[in-house]
Design a protein around this motif. Structure first.
Motif, PDB file in Angstrom:
ATOM      1  N   VAL A 243       0.848  -1.200   0.000  1.00 38.00           N
ATOM      2  CA  VAL A 243       0.000   0.000   0.000  1.00 38.00           C
ATOM      3  C   VAL A 243       0.881   1.248   0.000  1.00 38.00           C
ATOM      4  O   VAL A 243       1.717   1.416   0.900  1.00 38.00           O
ATOM      5  CB  VAL A 243      -0.917   0.013   1.240  1.00 38.00           C
TER       6      VAL A 243
ATOM      7  N   VAL B 283      -2.592   7.103  -0.434  1.00 32.07           N
ATOM      8  CA  VAL B 283      -3.829   6.991   0.341  1.00 32.07           C
ATOM      9  C   VAL B 283      -4.110   8.309   1.069  1.00 32.07           C
ATOM     10  O   VAL B 283      -5.234   8.827   1.052  1.00 32.07           O
ATOM     11  CB  VAL B 283      -3.735   5.825   1.342  1.00 32.07           C
TER      12      VAL B 283
ATOM     13  N   ARG C 234      -5.576  -2.223   1.970  1.00 28.64           N
ATOM     14  CA  ARG C 234      -5.717  -0.821   1.573  1.00 28.64           C
ATOM     15  C   ARG C 234      -7.020  -0.207   2.079  1.00 28.64           C
ATOM     16  O   ARG C 234      -7.028   0.934   2.559  1.00 28.64           O
ATOM     17  CB  ARG C 234      -5.632  -0.695   0.059  1.00 28.64           C
TER      18      ARG C 234
ATOM     19  N   GLU D  91      -7.220   3.122   4.328  1.00 24.64           N
ATOM     20  CA  GLU D  91      -7.993   4.298   3.903  1.00 24.64           C
ATOM     21  C   GLU D  91      -8.967   4.730   5.001  1.00 24.64           C
ATOM     22  O   GLU D  91      -9.119   5.927   5.281  1.00 24.64           O
ATOM     23  CB  GLU D  91      -8.761   3.972   2.615  1.00 24.64           C
TER      24      GLU D  91
END
Length: 433
Positions: free
Chosen positions: A280, A285, A317, A321
């Motif tokens: 990630v 993000v 992910r 987030e």
């Protein structure tokens, strides 16, 4: 046990060394006798040599002297203190001392020719060796018995002591399982059982902390759930003349309650399912979440500052987030108009760091416990929300082996820092339930 293995070898080495010393001493004495008798015979004849030997034997000064003079023609014994000629000694001059095999006690001697005709065997009996051997065997045997007895006693005491210590561990675990969370083994010995006890105590401390953590969260959630329910009941009862308005107020309250329940279920479910781990880009993000909350920040006249440097982590992910969104949302909620919120991402040797700072109300007035994650929302009643945002952040961080730190800013406000492990570190599996 090691002493039992060493003792026989040491005793054997002692006997061998002592025997070698005795043999060398006997050889030297035999050589000296042969030299003296040879000179005596050459000067005074065979008869004088025989008289000397017999005189030494009669006076008891032989010191283990063994001798035998024979006539090789007819085998007749002419003189000596031996019953027979040693079986393993040849009836020819040997020229050097040799050991007579099969004789007891051990006999070492030399054959010489007297007056060019008579055979004389002169030697030494090594009588002390047998006695020394028997005494050594007795000592070794006695010491072995003592060591074995001591070993058995020690083993019994060790097993008995180990059983008592194991029983103490079992009793402590049983008491803890019955709710006595303060019990500990407190065995400070540095042996294997002591180390096991220390690990059990550490585990009990961790379990107690985890249980306290969940109790505080449960208490806060229960408190938060009672509030909306009471608010909905008050709305319905307080507007008997306007049922539509009462319904709308109750519905809004119930919607908030459902959001809270969804949050609790999400937190609970996240603990038991596997993560969908991938690489990630934390900075991307953070950038996306900042864009998402850009309009909210503008509407509140809050400047959303960004300092985003490339940083990669291993994790899910969608959860990363949500963690980032909750932190940004929390910061914007509690920041006064005209202030700023700073969002930073960077990577270093220790991993990746996500940091969000605001100028709202800090946590200085709240105890540093899991309950403080909800207390900030309770202290600001005009801010809408379920109060689970930071609790969810903590749970997502825990699943990603990340550390969350809260710190009040010097001029007011709160900084939340999430430290992720280096990208190469594996994400731990879900905890056992």
């Amino acid at each position: 046990m090691a002493l039992l293995a060493i003792l026989p070898g040491t005793a054997g080495l002692f006997l061998i060394t002592t025997r070698d010393q005795m043999m060398r001493s006997a050889e030297n004495e035999v050589n000296a006798d042969v030299a003296a008798l040879t000179r005596l015979t050459d000067v005074d004849g065979v008869v004088t040599a025989i008289e000397v030997l017999e005189d030494r034997g009669v006076r008891g000064a032989s010191g283990g002297l063994a001798y035998l003079l024979v006539d090789p023609e007819n085998g007749a014994t002419l003189a000596g203190n031996m019953e027979h000629w040693p079986r393993s000694i040849p009836r020819t001059p040997t020229g050097k001392p040799i050991v007579a095999a099969g004789e007891s006690p051990v006999l070492i001697g030399q054959v010489m020719l007297l007056d060019g005709h008579f055979l004389l065997f002169t030697g030494r009996r090594i009588e002390g060796f047998a006695t020394l051997r028997d005494q050594t065997i007795q000592v070794v045997g006695g010491v072995t018995v003592i060591i074995l007895a001591g070993g058995l006693i020690f083993a019994f005491l060790s097993i008995h002591g180990a059983e008592k210590r194991i029983a103490a561990i079992e009793a402590t675990l049983a008491a803890f399982s019955q709710g006595r969370r303060s019990v500990r083994i407190d065995d400070r010995r540095r042996d294997p059982l002591g180390r096991v006890s220390a690990r059990v105590d550490a585990l009990l401390d961790l379990v107690r902390e985890k249980l306290r953590h969940h109790e505080l969260i449960a208490e806060q959630i229960a408190h938060e759930l009672r509030g909306p329910v009471a608010k909905a009941a008050t709305a319905i009862q307080g507007r008997p003349d306007d049922p539509v308005q009462a319904f709308l107020l109750a519905r809004g309250t119930i919607d908030g309650l459902l959001q809270m329940i969804d949050g609790v279920l999400f937190i609970t479910g996240m603990r038991i399912r596997d993560l969908k781990v991938e690489r990630v880009p934390l900075h991307e993000v953070a950038s996306e979440i900042a864009e998402l909350f850009g309009e909210v920040a503008e509407s509140k006249e809050i400047e959303l500052e960004r300092s985003l440097h490339p940083a990669f982590i291993m994790g899910e992910r969608a959860l990363i987030e949500r963690l980032t969104a909750n932190l940004v949302d929390n910061a914007l909620k509690y920041s006064p108009p005209g202030s700023s919120v700073r969002l930073r991402v960077r990577a270093d040797a220790d991993g990746a760091l996500l940091e969000i700072s605001d100028k709202g109300q800090g946590l200085a007035n709240f105890p540093e416990t899991p309950g403080m994650l909800l207390a900030r929302g309770q202290a600001t009643h005009e801010v809408a929300g379920t109060g689970l945002g930071l609790a969810l952040v903590l749970r997502i961080a825990e699943r990603h082996d990340a550390q969350v730190h809260f710190a009040d800013r010097e001029r007011g406000g709160l900084t939340v820092a999430v430290r992720f492990a280096p990208e190469s570190a594996e994400t731990p599996p879900p905890p056992a339930t």
